[in-house]
Design a protein around this motif. Sequence first.
Motif, short mmCIF file in Angstrom:
data_model
loop_
_atom_site.label_atom_id
_atom_site.label_comp_id
_atom_site.label_asym_id
_atom_site.label_seq_id
_atom_site.Cartn_x
_atom_site.Cartn_y
_atom_site.Cartn_z
N LYS A 95 -32.86 7.81 -59.12
CA LYS A 95 -32.66 8.05 -57.69
C LYS A 95 -31.22 8.49 -57.47
O LYS A 95 -30.29 7.84 -57.96
CB LYS A 95 -32.93 6.78 -56.88
CG LYS A 95 -34.38 6.32 -56.93
CD LYS A 95 -34.57 5.06 -56.11
CE LYS A 95 -36.02 4.58 -56.21
NZ LYS A 95 -36.24 3.36 -55.45
N ASN A 141 -28.78 9.36 -54.31
CA ASN A 141 -28.59 9.33 -52.85
C ASN A 141 -29.93 9.28 -52.11
O ASN A 141 -30.14 9.98 -51.13
CB ASN A 141 -27.78 10.54 -52.38
CG ASN A 141 -26.33 10.44 -52.77
OD1 ASN A 141 -25.80 9.35 -53.00
ND2 ASN A 141 -25.68 11.58 -52.88
N GLY A 142 -30.86 8.49 -52.62
CA GLY A 142 -32.14 8.30 -51.97
C GLY A 142 -33.22 9.28 -52.40
O GLY A 142 -34.39 9.10 -52.09
N THR A 193 -35.67 10.72 -55.12
CA THR A 193 -36.27 10.21 -56.35
C THR A 193 -36.66 11.34 -57.29
O THR A 193 -37.27 12.32 -56.88
CB THR A 193 -37.53 9.37 -56.02
OG1 THR A 193 -37.15 8.33 -55.12
CG2 THR A 193 -38.12 8.76 -57.26
N TYR A 240 -20.24 10.02 -58.62
CA TYR A 240 -21.33 9.09 -58.36
C TYR A 240 -21.12 7.78 -59.10
O TYR A 240 -20.67 7.78 -60.24
CB TYR A 240 -22.67 9.70 -58.82
CG TYR A 240 -23.08 10.93 -58.05
CD1 TYR A 240 -23.90 10.82 -56.94
CD2 TYR A 240 -22.66 12.19 -58.44
CE1 TYR A 240 -24.29 11.95 -56.23
CE2 TYR A 240 -23.05 13.32 -57.73
CZ TYR A 240 -23.87 13.19 -56.64
OH TYR A 240 -24.25 14.30 -55.94
N GLN A 294 -23.07 4.31 -60.57
CA GLN A 294 -24.39 4.10 -61.18
C GLN A 294 -24.81 2.64 -61.04
O GLN A 294 -23.99 1.73 -61.20
CB GLN A 294 -24.33 4.47 -62.66
CG GLN A 294 -25.63 4.31 -63.39
CD GLN A 294 -25.45 4.54 -64.89
OE1 GLN A 294 -24.66 3.85 -65.52
NE2 GLN A 294 -26.16 5.51 -65.43
N SER A 295 -26.08 2.43 -60.75
CA SER A 295 -26.66 1.09 -60.70
C SER A 295 -27.97 1.13 -61.49
O SER A 295 -28.81 2.01 -61.26
CB SER A 295 -26.92 0.70 -59.25
OG SER A 295 -27.64 -0.51 -59.19
N THR A 320 -31.48 -0.84 -62.62
CA THR A 320 -32.43 -1.89 -62.28
C THR A 320 -33.39 -2.10 -63.45
O THR A 320 -33.94 -1.12 -63.97
CB THR A 320 -33.22 -1.53 -61.00
OG1 THR A 320 -32.28 -1.24 -59.96
CG2 THR A 320 -34.12 -2.67 -60.58
N TYR A 327 -35.41 1.71 -63.15
CA TYR A 327 -34.88 2.94 -62.60
C TYR A 327 -33.36 2.86 -62.53
O TYR A 327 -32.77 1.79 -62.60
CB TYR A 327 -35.49 3.31 -61.24
CG TYR A 327 -35.28 2.30 -60.14
CD1 TYR A 327 -34.17 2.35 -59.32
CD2 TYR A 327 -36.22 1.31 -59.91
CE1 TYR A 327 -33.97 1.43 -58.32
CE2 TYR A 327 -36.04 0.37 -58.89
CZ TYR A 327 -34.92 0.43 -58.12
OH TYR A 327 -34.74 -0.48 -57.12
N THR A 370 -30.05 4.25 -60.26
CA THR A 370 -29.65 4.78 -58.95
C THR A 370 -28.22 5.30 -59.02
O THR A 370 -27.32 4.60 -59.50
CB THR A 370 -29.75 3.68 -57.87
OG1 THR A 370 -31.06 3.17 -57.86
CG2 THR A 370 -29.40 4.23 -56.50
N TYR A 371 -28.02 6.51 -58.56
CA TYR A 371 -26.68 7.09 -58.44
C TYR A 371 -26.37 7.25 -56.96
O TYR A 371 -27.19 7.75 -56.19
CB TYR A 371 -26.62 8.46 -59.10
CG TYR A 371 -26.70 8.41 -60.61
CD1 TYR A 371 -25.59 8.12 -61.39
CD2 TYR A 371 -27.90 8.69 -61.26
CE1 TYR A 371 -25.68 8.08 -62.77
CE2 TYR A 371 -27.99 8.66 -62.64
CZ TYR A 371 -26.88 8.36 -63.38
OH TYR A 371 -26.96 8.32 -64.75
N THR A 372 -25.17 6.82 -56.56
CA THR A 372 -24.75 6.92 -55.17
C THR A 372 -23.41 7.65 -55.13
O THR A 372 -22.49 7.30 -55.88
CB THR A 372 -24.58 5.52 -54.55
OG1 THR A 372 -25.78 4.77 -54.77
CG2 THR A 372 -24.31 5.62 -53.07
#
Length: 116
Positions: free
Chosen positions: A71, A73-74, A76, A96, A98-99, A101, A110, A112-114
């Motif tokens: 994901k 920035n929301g 997928t 970005y 990174q998180s 899960t 998954y 997640t990059y924000t």
Amino acid sequence: MSIALSALLFTIALAYALSPITSIQKEFEISPGTVDTVYSVQPKIPEEVLFSGAEVISSIYKLNLDGITVKVNGTTFSTPKDVKDKLSYISKYAKYSQSITYDTKGKVSYITYTSK
């Protein structure tokens, strides 16, 4: 005369034998590794590692082949079609965070990059 010549030859041979020792000492004294310190200073590691947009795009291609959902920035990315259709949503020059899960078995569920 022969004594003087022998003494001169002995002095020249002695100077020739000792010259590498003195030149090695001079090189050691001026070498950069021996000035002031004998250790190097390590830069601080940042608390949060940031990834460029290009690195995020690369990881999407690699991780999508392994069946991991990404994901950004929301948005997928879970199928190759998503990668093809939505890749333009990612700025190559943004940074970005990174998180990751994990599921109950400890496998990556998954990533997640924000953007920062």
